[in-house]
Design an enzyme around this catalytic site. Structure first.
Site, PDB file in Angstrom:
ATOM      1  CG  ASP A  74      -1.772   1.220   1.360  1.00 18.44           C
ATOM      2  OD1 ASP A  74      -1.996   1.888   0.331  1.00 18.44           O
ATOM      3  OD2 ASP A  74      -2.245   1.513   2.474  1.00 18.44           O
ATOM      4  CG  ASP A  83      -2.421   6.673   1.861  1.00 14.65           C
ATOM      5  OD1 ASP A  83      -2.186   7.740   2.477  1.00 14.65           O
ATOM      6  OD2 ASP A  83      -3.559   6.362   1.462  1.00 14.65           O
ATOM      7  CG  ASP A 109       0.666   1.624   5.798  1.00 14.78           C
ATOM      8  OD1 ASP A 109       1.329   1.359   6.821  1.00 14.78           O
ATOM      9  OD2 ASP A 109      -0.529   1.971   5.849  1.00 14.78           O
TER      10      ASP A 109
END
Length: 390
Positions: free
Chosen positions: A98, A100, A296
């Site tokens: 992920d 982000d 992440d």
């Protein structure tokens, strides 16, 4: 979010799901599902421990319930709808990354610039996964999250059984965390002439070597040569710590000498180290920062994580969670390509000043009753910046 806005958003999501192209995960019956509903807002209530046996069941649920957010498990379970994690009986899990904006240092404040920044990090991650881990393009499923970043899904059989700690080690590698440059940049003994003492030479991996060593060499030499090619090259090099005019001149001479550059590419850093012993360390650290990818870690390490369903809508933006090939990712513009709602005008009450760029338009909206294209109106309502109707 008032009741009128909830009803409007739910009806628009329902309208979308009637014809949406949903990308369902492999081994559908073994996945757990979770949703967040407009009906529960402003409370955040994850309704999970669901399972579906077929694509038709998923489509019927999405069309009927029109949830604000839709997730499925990265894990495969024997009993995915069991009420406790222990009872589900974990079997395996996809490897997920992920990226982000919240977890990427230096991400810009502007939404469009932020998304561009995250995409660059995503492409760096792709290079690391393919070059250093041997994954192929077809092994990696790229997904725009519908919000502030991108996901990578890997279902290669080699990774499905990895435990959390092993997945975190992968994150450590791609982020360059704990990388010991002293073990990469070493002194190597060199035999001298007969009767002379054995000398040492500063050696770095060649640019053709695998892993971080070759990656750093290639990046570092390319950067140095770029500086050396400039008209004010000597002045630029005096900007480094402890490099004066004389040293800068010698560095530029080395970098403009093809024979010396070939030695540098092969890992022989002696010429630069003799001029300034700290420059290699400084540049290597810079290369690690430039080449590493910020992901992440808790998402990758969580083997029971729920992840957004590709093809679903993001309830805080109204944009589509979009599946992409890597070639599509490079040209993908989320603020145009992930927008699924129309341009028809919608009246709404703006409750706080808001600015966003969508479909190539800079939208600056003041408080009060406004009329905006449907896609922008839905975005503002999802963000909590507006309510439906005058």
């Amino acid at each position: 979010m008032d009741l009128k806005t909830k009803y409007y958003l739910k009806s628009k999501f329902q309208e979308y799901y009637r014809t949406a192209k949903i990308h369902l995960p492999a081994k559908l019956p073994e996945r757990e599902w979770g949703v967040l509903s407009f009906d529960d807002m402003p409370e955040t209530v994850m309704r999970r421990h669901k399972s579906f046996g077929s694509a038709g069941e998923v489509e019927d649920y999405l069309t009927g319930m029109a949830p604000a957010h839709v997730y499925y498990s990265v894990a495969y379970y024997t009993y995915p709808n069991a009420p406790t994690m222990k009872e589900k009986q974990w079997l395996a899990a996809d490897l997920i990354f992920d990226l982000d904006a919240d977890h990427i240092p230096g991400a810009p404040n502007s939404y469009s610039d932020m998304l561009d920044h995250v995409k660059k990090e995503t492409l760096k991650l792709y290079d690391l996964l393919t070059d250093d881990f041997g994954f192929k393009e077809e092994d990696i499923g790229a997904v725009f999250s519908g919000g502030r970043g991108y996901h990578f899904h890997i279902s290669d059989p080699r990774v499905l059984s990895l435990e959390s700690a092993e997945r975190r080690e992968i994150v450590d590698y791609i982020s360059g965390r704990g990388l010991n440059l002293d073990k990469i940049f070493v002194k190597k003994g060199v035999s001298g002439d007969a009767g002379s003492e054995k000398a040492t030479m500063n050696v770095f991996p060649s640019e053709d070597d695998g892993g971080w060593g070759g990656r750093i060499n290639h990046h570092m030499i390319a950067y140095l040569r770029e500086l050396a090619a400039k008209e004010d090259a000597e002045k630029l090099f005096t900007g480094f710590d402890r490099i004066g005019k004389k040293t800068a001149k010698r560095i530029v001479e080395i970098l403009r000498d093809e024979t010396q550059v070939d030695l540098l590419k092969k890992g022989n850093m002696e010429a630069l180290s003799r001029v300034n012993k700290d420059i290699i360390q400084t540049l290597a650290e810079r290369s690690v920062t430039e080449l590493s990818a910020s992901v992440d870690e808790p998402v990758t390490g969580d083997i029971k994580r729920l992840i957004r369903l590709p093809g679903s809508l993001h309830g805080k933006s109204g944009m589509c969670v979009t599946s992409l090939s890597i070639s599509q990712l490079e040209d993908f513009d989320p603020l145009n390509d992930a927008i699924v709602f129309s341009d028809k005008p919608v009246k709404l009450k703006v409750i706080r000043t808001f600015a966003v760029q969508m479909k190539g338009k800079d939208l600056h909206v003041e408080e009060g009753v406004q009329e905006l294209p449907e896609y922008a109106a839905i975005y503002l309502m999802c963000r909590g910046a507006a309510e439906y109707g005058p």
